[in-house]
Design a protein around this motif. Structure first.
Motif, PDB file in Angstrom:
ATOM      1  N   ALA A 159      11.507   6.624  -2.510  1.00 44.76           N
ATOM      2  CA  ALA A 159       9.935   6.995  -2.369  1.00 44.76           C
ATOM      3  C   ALA A 159       9.349   5.270  -1.357  1.00 44.76           C
ATOM      4  O   ALA A 159       7.954   5.782  -0.584  1.00 44.76           O
ATOM      5  CB  ALA A 159       9.494   6.888  -3.373  1.00 44.76           C
ATOM      6  N   LEU A 160       9.785   4.023  -1.579  1.00 45.52           N
ATOM      7  CA  LEU A 160       9.286   2.912  -1.041  1.00 45.52           C
ATOM      8  C   LEU A 160       9.414   3.120   0.981  1.00 45.52           C
ATOM      9  O   LEU A 160       8.869   2.649   1.400  1.00 45.52           O
ATOM     10  CB  LEU A 160       9.997   1.930  -1.388  1.00 45.52           C
ATOM     11  CG  LEU A 160       9.010   0.117  -1.384  1.00 45.52           C
ATOM     12  CD1 LEU A 160       7.779   0.319  -1.500  1.00 45.52           C
ATOM     13  CD2 LEU A 160       9.769  -0.645  -1.935  1.00 45.52           C
ATOM     14  N   TYR A 161      11.016   3.492   1.199  1.00 48.31           N
ATOM     15  CA  TYR A 161      11.058   3.770   1.935  1.00 48.31           C
ATOM     16  C   TYR A 161      10.003   5.104   3.414  1.00 48.31           C
ATOM     17  O   TYR A 161       9.828   4.025   4.175  1.00 48.31           O
ATOM     18  CB  TYR A 161      12.548   4.598   2.366  1.00 48.31           C
ATOM     19  CG  TYR A 161      13.638   2.865   2.362  1.00 48.31           C
ATOM     20  CD1 TYR A 161      14.483   3.081   3.938  1.00 48.31           C
ATOM     21  CD2 TYR A 161      13.660   2.325   1.108  1.00 48.31           C
ATOM     22  CE1 TYR A 161      14.985   1.746   3.176  1.00 48.31           C
ATOM     23  CE2 TYR A 161      14.630   1.526   1.381  1.00 48.31           C
ATOM     24  CZ  TYR A 161      15.259   0.790   1.682  1.00 48.31           C
ATOM     25  OH  TYR A 161      16.513   0.070   2.092  1.00 48.31           O
ATOM     26  N   ASP A 162       9.512   5.738   2.729  1.00 51.84           N
ATOM     27  CA  ASP A 162       8.538   6.719   2.930  1.00 51.84           C
ATOM     28  C   ASP A 162       7.605   6.010   3.365  1.00 51.84           C
ATOM     29  O   ASP A 162       6.485   6.460   4.339  1.00 51.84           O
ATOM     30  CB  ASP A 162       8.674   8.367   2.685  1.00 51.84           C
ATOM     31  CG  ASP A 162      10.033   8.662   2.755  1.00 51.84           C
ATOM     32  OD1 ASP A 162      10.835   8.663   3.509  1.00 51.84           O
ATOM     33  OD2 ASP A 162      10.396   9.358   1.163  1.00 51.84           O
ATOM     34  N   GLU A 163       6.741   5.262   2.175  1.00 50.45           N
ATOM     35  CA  GLU A 163       5.647   4.916   2.442  1.00 50.45           C
ATOM     36  C   GLU A 163       5.248   3.897   2.979  1.00 50.45           C
ATOM     37  O   GLU A 163       4.138   3.121   3.137  1.00 50.45           O
ATOM     38  CB  GLU A 163       5.494   4.273   0.918  1.00 50.45           C
ATOM     39  CG  GLU A 163       4.552   3.439   0.391  1.00 50.45           C
ATOM     40  CD  GLU A 163       2.696   4.007   1.133  1.00 50.45           C
ATOM     41  OE1 GLU A 163       2.186   3.594   1.602  1.00 50.45           O
ATOM     42  OE2 GLU A 163       2.992   5.076   0.807  1.00 50.45           O
ATOM     43  N   ARG A 164       6.583   2.940   3.261  1.00 52.59           N
ATOM     44  CA  ARG A 164       6.127   1.981   3.916  1.00 52.59           C
ATOM     45  C   ARG A 164       6.602   2.654   5.682  1.00 52.59           C
ATOM     46  O   ARG A 164       6.052   1.851   6.771  1.00 52.59           O
ATOM     47  CB  ARG A 164       7.260   0.789   3.941  1.00 52.59           C
ATOM     48  CG  ARG A 164       7.267   0.249   2.174  1.00 52.59           C
ATOM     49  CD  ARG A 164       5.968  -1.321   2.062  1.00 52.59           C
ATOM     50  NE  ARG A 164       6.502  -1.661   1.454  1.00 52.59           N
ATOM     51  CZ  ARG A 164       7.086  -2.788   0.821  1.00 52.59           C
ATOM     52  NH1 ARG A 164       7.851  -3.233   2.052  1.00 52.59           N
ATOM     53  NH2 ARG A 164       6.834  -2.768   0.003  1.00 52.59           N
ATOM     54  N   SER A 165       7.181   3.412   6.005  1.00 57.34           N
ATOM     55  CA  SER A 165       7.383   4.099   7.112  1.00 57.34           C
ATOM     56  C   SER A 165       6.655   4.090   7.637  1.00 57.34           C
ATOM     57  O   SER A 165       5.445   4.904   7.925  1.00 57.34           O
ATOM     58  CB  SER A 165       8.922   4.639   7.237  1.00 57.34           C
ATOM     59  OG  SER A 165       9.330   4.653   6.762  1.00 57.34           O
ATOM     60  N   PRO A 166       5.889   3.754   9.546  1.00 60.42           N
ATOM     61  CA  PRO A 166       4.607   3.835   9.928  1.00 60.42           C
ATOM     62  C   PRO A 166       4.252   5.625  10.243  1.00 60.42           C
ATOM     63  O   PRO A 166       4.131   6.321  10.617  1.00 60.42           O
ATOM     64  CB  PRO A 166       5.073   3.432  11.279  1.00 60.42           C
ATOM     65  CG  PRO A 166       6.025   1.954  11.297  1.00 60.42           C
ATOM     66  CD  PRO A 166       6.150   2.364  10.233  1.00 60.42           C
ATOM     67  N   ILE A 167       6.208   6.385   9.755  1.00 63.30           N
ATOM     68  CA  ILE A 167       5.261   7.420  11.111  1.00 63.30           C
ATOM     69  C   ILE A 167       5.712   8.337   9.673  1.00 63.30           C
ATOM     70  O   ILE A 167       4.623   9.589  10.166  1.00 63.30           O
ATOM     71  CB  ILE A 167       7.780   8.132  11.182  1.00 63.30           C
ATOM     72  CG1 ILE A 167       7.414   9.707  11.723  1.00 63.30           C
ATOM     73  CG2 ILE A 167       7.843   7.890   9.652  1.00 63.30           C
ATOM     74  CD1 ILE A 167       7.379   9.912  13.203  1.00 63.30           C
TER      75      ILE A 167
END
Length: 676
Positions: A578-586
């Motif tokens: 979930a953190l990866y998704d939150e930090r991803s500019p996309i």
């Protein structure tokens, strides 16, 4: 290579220029306004920094080494499709191209390579980048290929002359997924016998170093999820007469995590290394069962292991140690003797530690006011001689912008950057107008920027841009605690620092807050895209060069060296998905309100092209202004002159479109899709 095929220059001293101490040879700069200048919009000033100067007229210089009285370095030539040439200065002063075309010296071990060649007595060994083969030049004869298996890569060569072999780090891709090659330290026979594995087991191995008497081998190793600037281990083992490795002894790195770099044996057989165990990379000597701190100092004598064969210190013939020391983003030279550190400002700023040559030293000079050069001091106290310059010094002093260190407030303490004011001997901006700003975000992110002269910076400043180059939290050169600021905070701390630097300069009235852009490559491209999608609105345009848009894709697709890098920067997967998704500019295109240009290499294995393509397609689908350029034959970092030229002109035109000026003299105009 035969003696006849080598390209030569005049004997030593006949064509070599002296380097004056910094400032002594500079022309006096008239106070601003005293000389007559033409007025033109900021960003549209005609500039002597042309694409031809930056491509056909310039080369990259690095990987300098020395053996006896010989000096070698690698020369990257954009005009030859980025070919890396091994240049050799002989003891008699002649300089030759040791690897004539089509040879291309380079290694792809860990993808970033380094350590692609080594010198020995009558020997040169190198890795051929095009096919990964290992080539040997012996006593001036043409290069011959050593028998190595297909599907393997080699780097970090160490000659073992008594056993007629060379020791190297091998990365074995045979029958393995691209993300999981196997590491080993191997011995390659100079007589054609099959290679022999000496050390294997850990995820990563580097720095095999043979003691002067040939009886002991030291090396570094580390394993996932650590990166080599997090924790490494230093081992040493005795060698049999045939060269087989005995029982390995752990020398350092078995307790609290420490990043050990550059093990090296002194001429009298004492093992030295650099460690950041105190919070700073400092130098140690292993004496008996204890480590002796040679000169404790709150500065860096060491750095992150991005590439092989980095040199932070070297042994002088008289027993002293010459070192390169980083303070506040600037690398200079000093000498350690009797526990004291003596600065040697006469060397100026350097790319890495000088290499002893006889009674003197050779080094890559990297001053803030002129292009880098290969320099040689015949003795340590003699004036330096220029062996090779990276580019002609065509800029008048009045046009050179020198990076000034600045500090600014952030939530985690002082931020660090270098500020470059717009500067051109012939032009000034309209009265009452402030210049646009380009914020530079270095790669890594565990890397460092410095204020060494860069044509890439002068390209912008000589056209009327202000530039700020940020050493955001997580950068090296400021101690381990500063480097750890990015743990779990990539996309937050770095973005905050870049925004704070831009706001600081705007508050001082130095730049136009309505015309601030951010650009970066690789990890710097991620910081760029994260800043543009942060919702702050600080930046009005951005450029991503092979940058990261989707962190999950990066963790899935990247190469082995960096495949667990994000465990520390973001968090381990799958727990932190979930953190990866939150930090991803996309994931945050709804926060994007300015145009973006993407530049991407088709053959990039570090940040595959799907990152930029996915981001650009998503922006187009939302009607956002975007430009996307994909370059065939380019990887992670551009090498070809034509690519470099197009990127420079397209990005300049892109900012002109975004900020309302028209750059002169462009051969190609940018194509923007979407709203602009």
């Amino acid at each position: 290579m035969t003696e006849d095929s080598a390209k030569k220059t005049a004997p030593y001293g006949e064509s070599e220029k002296k380097i004056a101490p910094y400032g002594e040879s500079e022309k006096k700069i008239a106070p601003y306004g005293e000389s007559e200048k033409k007025t033109a919009p900021y960003g549209a000033w005609p500039s002597p920094v042309t694409t031809e100067l930056m491509t056909a007229g310039a080369v990259s210089l690095g990987a300098l080494s020395a053996f006896g009285e010989e000096v070698a370095w690698l020369e990257g030539r954009p005009a030859e499709a980025g070919r890396q040439v091994l240049m050799l200065r002989r003891a008699d002063g002649t300089i030759e191209e040791a690897t004539p075309a089509p040879a291309n010296v380079g290694s792809r071990v860990h993808e970033y390579g380094g350590g692609a060649y080594a010198l020995g007595r009558g020997f040169i060994i190198y890795s051929e980048r095009s096919d990964g083969s290992v080539q040997l030049i012996e006593d001036g004869a043409p290069a011959r290929r050593l028998p190595t298996p297909e599907g393997c890569r080699y780097a970090d060569f160490e000659f073992d002359p008594a056993r007629r072999r060379v020791i190297a780090v091998r990365e074995d891709h045979r029958g393995r997924p691209p993300s999981d090659p196997k590491a080993a330290i191997v011995a390659l026979s100079l007589e054609g016998a099959p290679e022999e594995i000496l050390v294997e087991g850990p995820d990563f191995l580097s720095s095999p170093r043979l003691s002067p008497d040939g009886t002991r081998l030291a090396w570094l190793e580390w394993s996932h999820p650590d990166m080599p600037w997090d924790a490494t281990r230093l081992f040493c083992a005795r060698l049999s007469g045939e060269g087989r490795v005995g029982e390995a002894r752990l020398i350092a790195g078995g307790g609290a995590p420490e990043a050990i770099v550059q093990p090296a044996w002194s001429p009298d057989g004492v093992l030295h290394f650099s460690s950041d165990r105190t919070g700073w990379w400092n130098l140690y000597a292993r004496r008996g069962e204890a480590d002796e701190a040679l000169c404790p100092v709150e500065a860096e004598i060491g750095g992150p292991h991005w590439v092989f064969r980095q040199r932070f210190y070297a042994f002088l013939p008289d027993g002293r140690i010459i070192v390169s020391v980083v303070r506040d983003g600037v690398r200079k030279v000093a000498i350690i003797a009797n526990g004291a550190l003596s600065p040697r400002d006469d060397f100026g700023q350097v790319l890495d530690c000088p290499a002893p040559v006889g009674a003197g030293a050779a080094y890559v000079a990297a001053p803030p006011h002129a292009p880098a050069s290969i320099a040689l001091k015949p003795t340590l106290d003699a004036p330096a001689l220029v062996l090779r310059a990276a580019a002609p010094a065509v800029l008048p002093p009045e046009t050179v912008s020198i990076g000034e260190p600045i500090a600014f407030a952030t939530s985690h303490g002082p931020g660090h950057a270098f500020w470059y004011a717009p500067r051109n001997a012939g032009f000034e901006g309209p009265q009452g107008e402030k210049p646009p700003l380009v914020v530079l975000t270095h790669g890594g992110p565990t890397s460092m920027t410095t204020n060494n002269f860069s044509l890439n910076v002068q390209w912008w400043t000589s056209r009327g841009f202000g530039v700020v180059d940020v050493n955001y939290g997580g950068s090296t050169g400021f101690g381990r605690p500063f480097r750890r600021l990015l743990d779990g905070a990539w996309g937050l701390v770095d973005v905050e620092d870049c925004e704070a630097a831009a706001r600081h300069l705007a508050a001082l009235g130095l730049v136009d807050p309505a015309r601030m852009a951010i650009r970066g490559g690789s990890a710097g491209g991620f910081t760029t895209l994260a800043a543009l999608t942060s919702g702050s609105g600080v930046f009005k345009a951005g450029a991503s060069l092979y940058g990261v848009a989707d962190l999950t894709l990066l963790a899935r697709d990247t190469h082995k060296f960096e495949s667990r890098y994000l465990d520390r920067l973001i968090g381990p997967l799958p727990q932190s998905r979930a953190l990866y998704d939150e930090r991803s500019p996309i994931s945050h295109l709804d926060r994007l309100a300015c145009p973006v240009i993407f530049f991407q290499g088709e053959d990039d294995k570090t940040v595959p092209p799907n990152q930029a393509q996915t981001m650009a397609d998503a922006m187009k689908a939302r009607g956002l202004s975007v430009a996307f350029y994909l370059f065939s034959g380019e990887g992670h970092g551009f090498r070809k002159a034509q690519t470099l030229k197009r990127v420079l002109e397209l990005e300049l035109d892109f900012y002109g479109r975004a900020f309302g000026f028209e750059p002169p003299g462009l051969s190609e105009r940018v194509v923007i899709s979407g709203g602009a």
